[in-house]
Enzyme design. Sequence first.
Site, PDB file in Angstrom:
ATOM      1  N   LYS A  42     -11.073  -5.237  -2.943  1.00 50.56           N
ATOM      2  CA  LYS A  42     -11.844  -4.000  -3.083  1.00 50.56           C
ATOM      3  C   LYS A  42     -11.097  -2.976  -3.922  1.00 50.56           C
ATOM      4  O   LYS A  42     -11.696  -2.089  -4.492  1.00 50.56           O
ATOM      5  CB  LYS A  42     -12.086  -3.376  -1.703  1.00 50.56           C
ATOM      6  CG  LYS A  42     -13.035  -4.167  -0.830  1.00 50.56           C
ATOM      7  CD  LYS A  42     -12.980  -3.661   0.621  1.00 50.56           C
ATOM      8  CE  LYS A  42     -13.400  -4.759   1.574  1.00 50.56           C
ATOM      9  NZ  LYS A  42     -13.075  -4.478   2.971  1.00 50.56           N
ATOM     10  N   LYS A  76       0.833  -1.209   0.000  1.00 54.77           N
ATOM     11  CA  LYS A  76       0.000   0.000   0.000  1.00 54.77           C
ATOM     12  C   LYS A  76       0.865   1.255   0.000  1.00 54.77           C
ATOM     13  O   LYS A  76       0.571   2.209  -0.706  1.00 54.77           O
ATOM     14  CB  LYS A  76      -0.943   0.020   1.211  1.00 54.77           C
ATOM     15  CG  LYS A  76      -2.067  -0.993   1.080  1.00 54.77           C
ATOM     16  CD  LYS A  76      -3.158  -0.754   2.115  1.00 54.77           C
ATOM     17  CE  LYS A  76      -4.190  -1.882   2.043  1.00 54.77           C
ATOM     18  NZ  LYS A  76      -5.089  -1.878   3.187  1.00 54.77           N
ATOM     19  N   LYS A 123      -5.663 -11.735  -6.043  1.00 52.74           N
ATOM     20  CA  LYS A 123      -6.800 -12.007  -5.153  1.00 52.74           C
ATOM     21  C   LYS A 123      -7.934 -11.032  -5.451  1.00 52.74           C
ATOM     22  O   LYS A 123      -7.698  -9.890  -5.858  1.00 52.74           O
ATOM     23  CB  LYS A 123      -6.369 -11.928  -3.682  1.00 52.74           C
ATOM     24  CG  LYS A 123      -6.190 -10.529  -3.165  1.00 52.74           C
ATOM     25  CD  LYS A 123      -6.076 -10.466  -1.642  1.00 52.74           C
ATOM     26  CE  LYS A 123      -5.867  -8.991  -1.277  1.00 52.74           C
ATOM     27  NZ  LYS A 123      -5.534  -8.719   0.089  1.00 52.74           N
TER      28      LYS A 123
HETATM   29  P1  TYM Z   1     -10.423  -6.932   5.055  1.00 60.21           P
HETATM   30  O1  TYM Z   1     -11.482  -5.963   5.440  1.00 60.21           O
HETATM   31  O2  TYM Z   1      -9.503  -6.557   3.934  1.00 60.21           O
HETATM   32  O3  TYM Z   1     -11.072  -8.311   4.655  1.00 60.21           O
HETATM   33  C1  TYM Z   1     -12.024  -8.953   5.475  1.00 60.21           C
HETATM   34  C2  TYM Z   1     -11.814 -10.452   5.454  1.00 60.21           C
HETATM   35  O4  TYM Z   1     -11.944 -10.996   4.145  1.00 60.21           O
HETATM   36  C3  TYM Z   1     -10.805 -11.792   3.834  1.00 60.21           C
HETATM   37  N1  TYM Z   1     -10.546 -11.689   2.384  1.00 60.21           N
HETATM   38  C4  TYM Z   1     -10.474 -12.727   1.542  1.00 60.21           C
HETATM   39  N2  TYM Z   1     -10.598 -14.052   1.731  1.00 60.21           N
HETATM   40  C5  TYM Z   1     -10.494 -14.850   0.651  1.00 60.21           C
HETATM   41  N3  TYM Z   1     -10.259 -14.387  -0.607  1.00 60.21           N
HETATM   42  C6  TYM Z   1     -10.125 -13.071  -0.847  1.00 60.21           C
HETATM   43  N4  TYM Z   1      -9.920 -12.624  -2.072  1.00 60.21           N
HETATM   44  C7  TYM Z   1     -10.216 -12.171   0.259  1.00 60.21           C
HETATM   45  N5  TYM Z   1     -10.150 -10.826   0.389  1.00 60.21           N
HETATM   46  C8  TYM Z   1     -10.349 -10.549   1.691  1.00 60.21           C
HETATM   47  C9  TYM Z   1      -9.687 -11.184   4.661  1.00 60.21           C
HETATM   48  O5  TYM Z   1      -8.623 -12.101   4.837  1.00 60.21           O
HETATM   49  C10 TYM Z   1     -10.413 -10.866   5.937  1.00 60.21           C
HETATM   50  O6  TYM Z   1     -10.535 -12.015   6.746  1.00 60.21           O
HETATM   51  N6  TYM Z   1      -6.878  -6.393   8.528  1.00 60.21           N
HETATM   52  C11 TYM Z   1      -8.186  -6.981   8.268  1.00 60.21           C
HETATM   53  C12 TYM Z   1      -9.267  -6.505   9.191  1.00 60.21           C
HETATM   54  C13 TYM Z   1      -8.999  -6.678  10.650  1.00 60.21           C
HETATM   55  C14 TYM Z   1      -9.037  -7.897  11.373  1.00 60.21           C
HETATM   56  C15 TYM Z   1      -8.790  -7.543  12.736  1.00 60.21           C
HETATM   57  C16 TYM Z   1      -9.245  -9.222  11.029  1.00 60.21           C
HETATM   58  C17 TYM Z   1      -8.734  -5.689  11.546  1.00 60.21           C
HETATM   59  N7  TYM Z   1      -8.618  -6.206  12.789  1.00 60.21           N
HETATM   60  C18 TYM Z   1      -8.757  -8.514  13.728  1.00 60.21           C
HETATM   61  C19 TYM Z   1      -9.202 -10.195  12.038  1.00 60.21           C
HETATM   62  C20 TYM Z   1      -8.950  -9.837  13.373  1.00 60.21           C
HETATM   63  C21 TYM Z   1      -8.588  -6.619   6.859  1.00 60.21           C
HETATM   64  O7  TYM Z   1      -8.142  -5.640   6.293  1.00 60.21           O
HETATM   65  O8  TYM Z   1      -9.585  -7.367   6.333  1.00 60.21           O
END
Ligand code: TYM
Length: 332
Positions: free
Chosen positions: A198, A112, A195
């Site tokens: 968004k 990023k 992957k």
């Molecule tokens: P975020 O908001 O980017 O994504 C949310 C969840 O979706 C999963 N994910 C995917 N799984 C499979 N294939 C994909 N293409 C794909 N894209 C996204 C992500 O792995 C995630 O589980 N940092 C985290 C948010 C967060 C968090 C936490 C998660 C903040 N604090 C504490 C767990 C525990 C994030 O940006 O997820």
Amino acid sequence: RPRVLSGMQPTSDSLHLGNYLGALVQWVALQETHDAFYCVVDLHAITVDVDPATLRERTRRTAAQYLAGGVDPQRSTLFVQSHVPQHAELAWVLGCITGFGEAGRMTQFKDKAGKAGSDRTTVGLFTYPVLMAADILLYQADAVPVGEDQRQHLELTRDLAIRFNGRFGEAFTVPEPFIVKETAKIYDLQDPTAKMSKSAATLSGVIDLLDEPKVTAKKIRSAVTDAEREIRYDVETKPGVSNLLSIHSALSGRPVETLEKDYAGKGYGDLKGDLADLVTTELSPFRERTLAYLDDPAALDDVLADGAAKARDVAATTLAQVYDRVGFLSAR
Ligand code: TYM
């Protein structure tokens, strides 16, 4: 009961199929066996520029999608991260035991920051994984259901928990990642080596959960495949077809090997047609339920207020112990 915690960023109007299969579906299943905490991580969402009204709207929309997907507020604690002040407070303490180089090695940060350039990269983006560690450790989570892209952040979380416990005495459960191999990484339909995300360059390869069914079907029918005809799972040489098979398998419950047999002698058009039906059958009611929750924001806010109250109880207990361990004078 063992405990789980997870969260998603409210950074778009709709979650996508990767978020759904990689995370939300697992969250819902884990409610049966675990004491579950699921949050909308709005503090994380301001690490990049965002309009305040948009953030507020997306926070509700994200919570509504958790509910529509089956997160049950009677059984799980559903809350908004900023409603629980202990997240930011613990993040400060953890930041003080995190190495600068250690944080700098996080690949999501490097990606990023590399795109934005250092003058446009915030300190918040740099410390993002430390805040994520705080989210998890505050609740003494045993397991964290996420997609593959979060694995490195979970490693850091474990390292910080072990380091704190070693230096100041046991305060944290060391969490395990809960990553389901088959759905840990759903790929972009137009670029099946990237992957689903968004921030994809074009939205035609991203299945948004709130897309109109017609749009969803069209995106699936135009998914990139390959010049062969055979429906076979092989990520190296057939990433597009393999991704479609993974999604099919996750939704139909049929193992990939069974699908390969089902589709022997059939063409990519057959697979795509069936998959479009499967996905829209799953997502049409999901979309309806989400819109219904959004129709009554006061009721939604009540659910979030209840969740925040429960979350604060747990978080306050952990934070008080941490403050004591680090040597802060107790406030009488
Ligand atoms: P975020 O908001 O980017 O994504 C949310 C969840 O979706 C999963 N994910 C995917 N799984 C499979 N294939 C994909 N293409 C794909 N894209 C996204 C992500 O792995 C995630 O589980 N940092 C985290 C948010 C967060 C968090 C936490 C998660 C903040 N604090 C504490 C767990 C525990 C994030 O940006 O997820």
